[in-house]
Design an enzyme around this catalytic site. Structure first.
Site, PDB file in Angstrom:
ATOM      1  N   TYR A   1     -19.701   6.264  28.040  1.00  0.00           N
ATOM      2  CA  TYR A   1     -21.071   6.608  28.421  1.00  0.00           C
ATOM      3  C   TYR A   1     -21.291   6.341  29.912  1.00  0.00           C
ATOM      4  CZ  TYR A   1     -21.137   6.486  23.361  1.00  0.00           C
ATOM      5  OH  TYR A   1     -20.818   6.687  22.054  1.00  0.00           O
TER       6      TYR A   1
ATOM      7  N   CYS B   1     -33.188   7.686  45.459  1.00  0.00           N
ATOM      8  CA  CYS B   1     -34.592   7.387  45.711  1.00  0.00           C
ATOM      9  C   CYS B   1     -35.333   7.058  44.418  1.00  0.00           C
ATOM     10  CB  CYS B   1     -35.259   8.580  46.384  1.00  0.00           C
ATOM     11  SG  CYS B   1     -34.284   9.235  47.717  1.00  0.00           S
ATOM     12  N   GLU B   2     -34.956   5.963  43.772  1.00  0.00           N
ATOM     13  CA  GLU B   2     -35.608   5.489  42.545  1.00  0.00           C
ATOM     14  C   GLU B   2     -35.429   3.982  42.527  1.00  0.00           C
ATOM     15  OE1 GLU B   2     -36.757   7.242  39.690  1.00  0.00           O
ATOM     16  OE2 GLU B   2     -36.123   9.265  40.245  1.00  0.00           O
TER      17      GLU B   2
ATOM     18  N   TYR C   1     -30.579   1.572  29.687  1.00  0.00           N
ATOM     19  CA  TYR C   1     -30.602   0.596  28.587  1.00  0.00           C
ATOM     20  C   TYR C   1     -30.769  -0.839  29.081  1.00  0.00           C
ATOM     21  CZ  TYR C   1     -27.829   4.390  26.331  1.00  0.00           C
ATOM     22  OH  TYR C   1     -27.352   5.578  25.848  1.00  0.00           O
TER      23      TYR C   1
ATOM     24  N   ARG D   1     -26.268   3.569  32.667  1.00  0.00           N
ATOM     25  CA  ARG D   1     -26.514   2.574  31.624  1.00  0.00           C
ATOM     26  C   ARG D   1     -27.408   1.409  32.083  1.00  0.00           C
ATOM     27  NH1 ARG D   1     -23.345  -0.185  29.249  1.00  0.00           N
ATOM     28  NH2 ARG D   1     -24.218   0.057  27.184  1.00  0.00           N
TER      29      ARG D   1
ATOM     30  N   GLU E   1     -15.261   7.220  13.499  1.00  0.00           N
ATOM     31  CA  GLU E   1     -15.716   7.942  14.699  1.00  0.00           C
ATOM     32  C   GLU E   1     -15.972   6.991  15.852  1.00  0.00           C
ATOM     33  OE1 GLU E   1     -19.428   9.563  13.302  1.00  0.00           O
ATOM     34  OE2 GLU E   1     -18.471  11.186  12.210  1.00  0.00           O
ATOM     35  N   PRO E   2     -15.008   6.172  16.238  1.00  0.00           N
ATOM     36  CA  PRO E   2     -15.265   5.238  17.338  1.00  0.00           C
ATOM     37  C   PRO E   2     -15.242   5.929  18.690  1.00  0.00           C
ATOM     38  CG  PRO E   2     -12.995   5.020  16.616  1.00  0.00           C
ATOM     39  CD  PRO E   2     -13.636   6.055  15.722  1.00  0.00           C
ATOM     40  N   GLY E   3     -16.151   5.559  19.553  1.00  0.00           N
ATOM     41  CA  GLY E   3     -16.168   6.085  20.917  1.00  0.00           C
ATOM     42  C   GLY E   3     -16.044   4.943  21.916  1.00  0.00           C
ATOM     43  N   ARG E   4     -17.128   4.167  22.009  1.00  0.00           N
ATOM     44  CA  ARG E   4     -17.210   3.071  22.973  1.00  0.00           C
ATOM     45  C   ARG E   4     -16.002   2.116  22.888  1.00  0.00           C
ATOM     46  NH1 ARG E   4     -22.066   1.237  24.917  1.00  0.00           N
ATOM     47  NH2 ARG E   4     -23.110   2.282  23.181  1.00  0.00           N
TER      48      ARG E   4
HETATM   49  C1  LIG Z   1     -22.399   8.134  19.178  1.00  0.00           C
HETATM   50  C2  LIG Z   1     -21.823   8.367  17.854  1.00  0.00           C
HETATM   51  C3  LIG Z   1     -20.569   7.808  17.524  1.00  0.00           C
HETATM   52  C4  LIG Z   1     -19.826   6.888  18.460  1.00  0.00           C
HETATM   53  O1  LIG Z   1     -20.402   5.628  18.516  1.00  0.00           O
HETATM   54  P1  LIG Z   1     -19.675   4.435  19.299  1.00  0.00           P
HETATM   55  O2  LIG Z   1     -20.612   3.302  19.205  1.00  0.00           O
HETATM   56  O3  LIG Z   1     -19.463   4.897  20.706  1.00  0.00           O
HETATM   57  O4  LIG Z   1     -18.383   4.145  18.599  1.00  0.00           O
HETATM   58  C5  LIG Z   1     -20.031   8.114  16.297  1.00  0.00           C
HETATM   59  N1  LIG Z   1     -20.678   8.935  15.416  1.00  0.00           N
HETATM   60  C6  LIG Z   1     -21.868   9.481  15.709  1.00  0.00           C
HETATM   61  C7  LIG Z   1     -22.521  10.365  14.715  1.00  0.00           C
HETATM   62  C8  LIG Z   1     -22.481   9.213  16.923  1.00  0.00           C
HETATM   63  O5  LIG Z   1     -23.684   9.738  17.189  1.00  0.00           O
END
Ligand SMILES: *Cc1c(COP(=O)(O)O)cnc(C)c1O
Length: 416
Positions: free
Chosen positions: A373, A344-345, A316, A312, A273-276
């Site tokens: 993100y 305005c922050e 973070y 971000r 499940e890669p996103g970033r």
């Molecule tokens: C956010 C999330 C991801 C993605 O994470 P990355 O660090 O962006 O790869 C995968 N699985 C779950 C359950 C998440 O909450």
């Protein structure tokens, strides 16, 4: 390959000048490199080629339909966290047998929508959710394919807000409760228990926490099989971290290499499940400097992008490299500035105490590695229309989301 690069003194994305994009689409605008997206996806596929696997792109990182459809056409599935994301995934052409549904708070309505679509897997995070899913599936005369998200209790050594694998986190079922919860789930007639899921956190820069977590989860898979629960899918969660500044995250190959022996031995289909690490370095936020403001103690560069566009840094304390679109020759003096937005922050900054070549008013800047993100967390705070999004493909590009208009902003509101 690096798809943001200087050509003839101007920063380009693939074959397109960022100045040309600013001229036609305006600023602030997110610019994405399709080639980078596809290379990042292909790198996971190559790294895990020796086991059956599906890369289910975690679309919460960037859910633009153009981005999603590009990945889907290249074979990616989707990891969704809401009914809204299911809608987008289906609209972008992600095949339902490659969609997995995560999250601690799925509503019954969302469960029904996903059951109707016949998705691959529900990642369930609590016993209450198991009961709700069982009832919902039974009422529809079907069985929900289920993995339980287990919490392996390892420290991913990342920012606390994106650290999810410790037993104090709200996520998952504690490892020592997992077997009885699985046995209970296996008896529910509305469920088909087929998988185990883990996700210990995001922006991980070391492989050891992943390896520790997979080893613990592999032990659970064996224990479950001994008890007659047939686990065929192992979902190992989000991907590796990316380089924002000076981090040295593992490559996708290094990540696979430490996990593959355990995964192969289990004979499971591996879900990722890669996103970033798919979209992060594929995107830059293009912004224009509006004003310089010099006080005795500080120089500010005020730009037209703000924390509502990219939260971000504020949220973070994240670092994003900032590059001038017009290549800075050695003749430009360096200076240390805060790059801030119009909101305005005091938290509205993109960079603090940053050494940059002197930035002139009107100049274009690119906030790098903001594909993940970034837009996905954008808001309309201060009634600012959200940025446009552009997808570059070689020498051409498409505006995959037009800039919001003031009318968009008030649509849906009424005055009683
Ligand atoms: C956010 C999330 C991801 C993605 O994470 P990355 O660090 O962006 O790869 C995968 N699985 C779950 C359950 C998440 O909450």
């Amino acid at each position: 390959m690096e798809h943001f690069h200087y050509l003839n003194g101007e920063l380009h994305c693939e074959g397109v000048s960022l100045r040309a994009i600013a001229d036609s689409a305006g600023t602030p605008t997110y610019v994405y490199s399709r080639a980078t997206l596809l290379e990042n996806l292909a790198a996971y596929d190559r790294a895990f080629a020796s086991v059956p696997h599906v890369v289910c792109y975690a679309m919460k990182a960037n859910s633009n339909l153009g981005v999603l459809a590009s990945l889907a056409r290249a074979g990616a599935g989707a990891d969704i966290v809401s009914g809204g994301e299911l809608h987008r995934a289906l609209r972008a052409g992600v095949p339902p047998p490659k969609i997995i549904f995560a999250g601690v708070g799925k509503t019954r309505e969302e469960m029904r929508e996903a059951l109707k679509a016949e998705i691959l897997l529900f990642n369930v995070e609590s016993e209450s959710e198991l009961r709700a899913l069982n009832e919902t599936a039974q009422a529809m005369g079907t069985r929900a394919p289920v993995a339980l998200r287990v919490n392996p209790d390892v420290d991913p050594q990342t920012h606390p807000y994106i650290s999810t694998g410790l037993k104090t986190a709200k996520f998952g079922i504690p490892m020592d409760r997992a077997v009885p919860v699985y046995e209970n789930a296996a008896r529910m007639p509305g469920l088909a228990v087929t998988g185990v899921q883990m996700h210990i956190g995001s922006q991980l820069t070391k492989t050891a926490p992943f390896a520790d977590a997979v080893a613990r989860v592999a032990g659970l898979v064996r224990a479950l099989r001994d008890r007659g629960v047939d686990i065929r899918l192992l979902d190992i969660g989000g991907g590796v971290g990316i380089r924002y500044k000076d981090e040295t995250p593992p490559t996708k190959d290094e990540y696979a290499r430490v996990l593959l022996p355990a995964l192969r031995a289990l004979g499971v289909t591996v879900l990722l499940e890669p996103g970033r690490s798919i979209v992060g370095d594929a995107g830059a936020l293009l912004t224009r400097a509006l004003y310089r403001k010099e006080s005795p103690d500080k120089t500010f560069v005020i730009v037209d992008a703000a924390m509502n566009d990219l939260i971000r840094p504020a949220f973070y304390g994240a670092y994003h490299e900032i590059r001038p679109v017009a290549e800075a020759g050695s003749s430009r003096p360096a200076e240390t500035v805060d790059v801030v937005g119009p909101i305005c922050e005091s938290g509205d900054f993109l960079a603090k105490d940053r050494a940059l070549p002197r930035v002139e008013e009107g100049e274009l800047l690119a906030v790098m590695s903001s594909g993940a993100y970034g837009f996905a967390m954008a808001s309309n705070y201060n009634t600012r229309p959200r940025a446009a999004e552009v997808l570059v493909d070689g020498a051409g590009y498409t505006i995959v989301r037009r800039r919001e208009t003031y009318e968009d902003l008030v649509a849906g509101e009424s005055i009683p």
